[in-house]
Scaffold this motif. Structure first.
Motif, mmCIF file in Angstrom:
data_model
loop_
_atom_site.group_PDB
_atom_site.id
_atom_site.type_symbol
_atom_site.label_atom_id
_atom_site.label_comp_id
_atom_site.label_asym_id
_atom_site.label_seq_id
_atom_site.Cartn_x
_atom_site.Cartn_y
_atom_site.Cartn_z
ATOM 1 N N ASN A 138 -12.311 44.085 16.827
ATOM 2 C CA ASN A 138 -11.967 44.910 18.102
ATOM 3 C C ASN A 138 -12.933 46.206 18.289
ATOM 4 O O ASN A 138 -12.969 46.990 17.401
ATOM 5 N N LYS A 141 -11.202 49.379 17.994
ATOM 6 C CA LYS A 141 -10.233 49.866 16.854
ATOM 7 C C LYS A 141 -11.398 49.813 15.312
ATOM 8 O O LYS A 141 -10.963 50.658 14.561
ATOM 9 N N SER A 216 -6.399 42.009 21.664
ATOM 10 C CA SER A 216 -5.308 42.771 22.221
ATOM 11 C C SER A 216 -4.870 43.671 21.226
ATOM 12 O O SER A 216 -4.314 44.883 21.746
ATOM 13 N N GLY A 217 -5.772 44.002 20.062
ATOM 14 C CA GLY A 217 -5.573 45.012 19.309
ATOM 15 C C GLY A 217 -4.334 44.840 18.021
ATOM 16 O O GLY A 217 -4.129 45.779 17.525
ATOM 17 N N GLY A 220 -7.423 44.168 13.869
ATOM 18 C CA GLY A 220 -8.658 44.694 14.070
ATOM 19 C C GLY A 220 -9.764 43.971 13.975
ATOM 20 O O GLY A 220 -10.904 44.054 14.530
ATOM 21 N N ARG A 246 -13.869 42.430 24.681
ATOM 22 C CA ARG A 246 -13.201 43.514 23.950
ATOM 23 C C ARG A 246 -13.563 43.165 22.512
ATOM 24 O O ARG A 246 -13.306 44.057 21.689
#
Ligand code: FE
Length: 347
Positions: A138, A141, A216-217, A220, A246
């Motif tokens: 991500n 993150k 989506s988080g 990570g 993303r």
């Protein structure tokens, strides 16, 4: 008639190879395939055009296909068995579901690291396309500097961040097996324990689910085969484009042994009734035009190194150093991998 005979006759009838006098003249090839892509149609039609050999296809998942072959035994009509991932190919190999193939064309075109070695039991297979297993992260993150290697997935900084599919899946068994070949089983187990300690959630879903969870988080960092990522890059759905934007991708272990590479591969079935046709088909799959189509069907790289993929989304991932561990030993190492995932609780 005993049950096996009935079964064999049924299989033969289903495949259209029942011994009717007229049909006996026709050249056929019975293909058991775990792959099914649109481009494969073109591929098979082209083979029939070139050789006059008609292809009867049985398509199913890898496990159901193997199960069917086992049940059919010596009466199996299967000529060629096409499977995905070295872990599954090796399993079929040790079960004696393939037979040896003497083909100068295959030996010359398919790199030695992408085919099984003759194991003395005379069962072998050939990689026909390749995929790599990469790290995705991500972008918000995770600092990519933290995840340049598979080993990094065990770093304490990634606590609560790592997602993977089940360690028991062939894609994971192959990768963990390769880690065991490189690090030794004990170090690989320590690594596996570290990865498990970093899980964001219990393993679940396929590679695409891991990519989505990274976007989506929820996670990570995760692992995926390249073609799932390329599929997303090529998708015209806006949600897929959003997910792809993303997520960053790393070619792992570029400063050490290289990124893990696996194959789709095929071999001649042990009891192939049309053995010569089966070898012709494998040689055809290794030909320039077939290689392009075969690889394109699943956004993979051709196994024959002189053939270009011509797949822009795939090429956009860039070039990388591939792990050159022989694919046969990757398959074999799943025995160690299975022990490792059990001990580490990577389920
Ligand atoms: Fe897959």
């Amino acid at each position: 008639m005993n049950r096996t005979t009935i079964h064999a006759l049924l299989s033969a009838a289903l495949l259209g190879t029942a011994a009717a006098p007229a049909a006996a003249q026709e050249q056929v090839l019975n293909l058991y395939s775990a792959r099914h892509y649109q481009t494969d149609e073109t591929l098979y039609a082209d083979f029939t055009r070139q050789t006059g050999i008609r292809i009867n296809r049985i398509e199913a998942g890898d496990e159901p296909l193997l199960e069917r072959l086992r049940n059919e035994g010596a009466n199996s009509p299967a000529d060629v068995l096409l499977l995905v991932d070295a872990a599954r190919l090796w399993k079929a190999q040790v079960e004696g579901l393939f037979q040896p193939v003497k083909s100068a064309a295959l030996e010359q075109r398919i790199p030695a690291t992408l085919r099984s070695k003759d194991d003395g039991k005379g069962s072998e297979w050939f990689g026909m396309s390749t995929r790599a297993r990469v790290i995705v992260y991500n972008k918000v993150k995770v600092d990519p500097a933290l995840v340049q290697n598979y080993e990094d997935l065990a770093r304490p900084e990634l606590k609560g961040m790592v997602c993977t599919r089940s360690g028991a899946h062939p894609y994971m068994l192959s990768l963990i097996g390769a880690m065991s070949e490189h690090l030794g089983e004990q170090k690989a187990e320590e690594w596996a324990r570290g990865v498990v300690a970093n899980f964001a959630r219990a393993p679940r879903g396929g590679d695409t689910d891991q990519i989505r969870a990274v976007a989506s988080g929820e996670c990570g960092v995760a692992l995926t085969n390249t073609y799932y990522l390329v599929r997303m890059l090529r998708s015209n759905k806006s949600e897929d484009q959003e997910v792809a934007s993303r997520v960053g991708m790393i070619w792992p272990n570029q400063k050490s042994f290289g990124t893990h590479v696996n194959v789709s591969g095929a071999g001649v079935a042990k009891h192939a009734p049309n053995r010569a046709n089966a070898i012709k088909f494998l040689e055809y799959l290794a030909s320039d035009s077939a290689q392009t189509y075969f690889a394109a069907g699943n956004n993979e790289w051709p196994a024959v190194s002189s053939v270009k993929s011509g797949n822009r989304a795939l090429e956009s991932l860039g070039r990388f150093k591939a792990d050159d561990l022989p694919i046969g030993s990757v398959g074999r190492a799943q025995v160690n991998a299975a022990r490792i995932i059990d001990r580490a609780g990577w389920r």
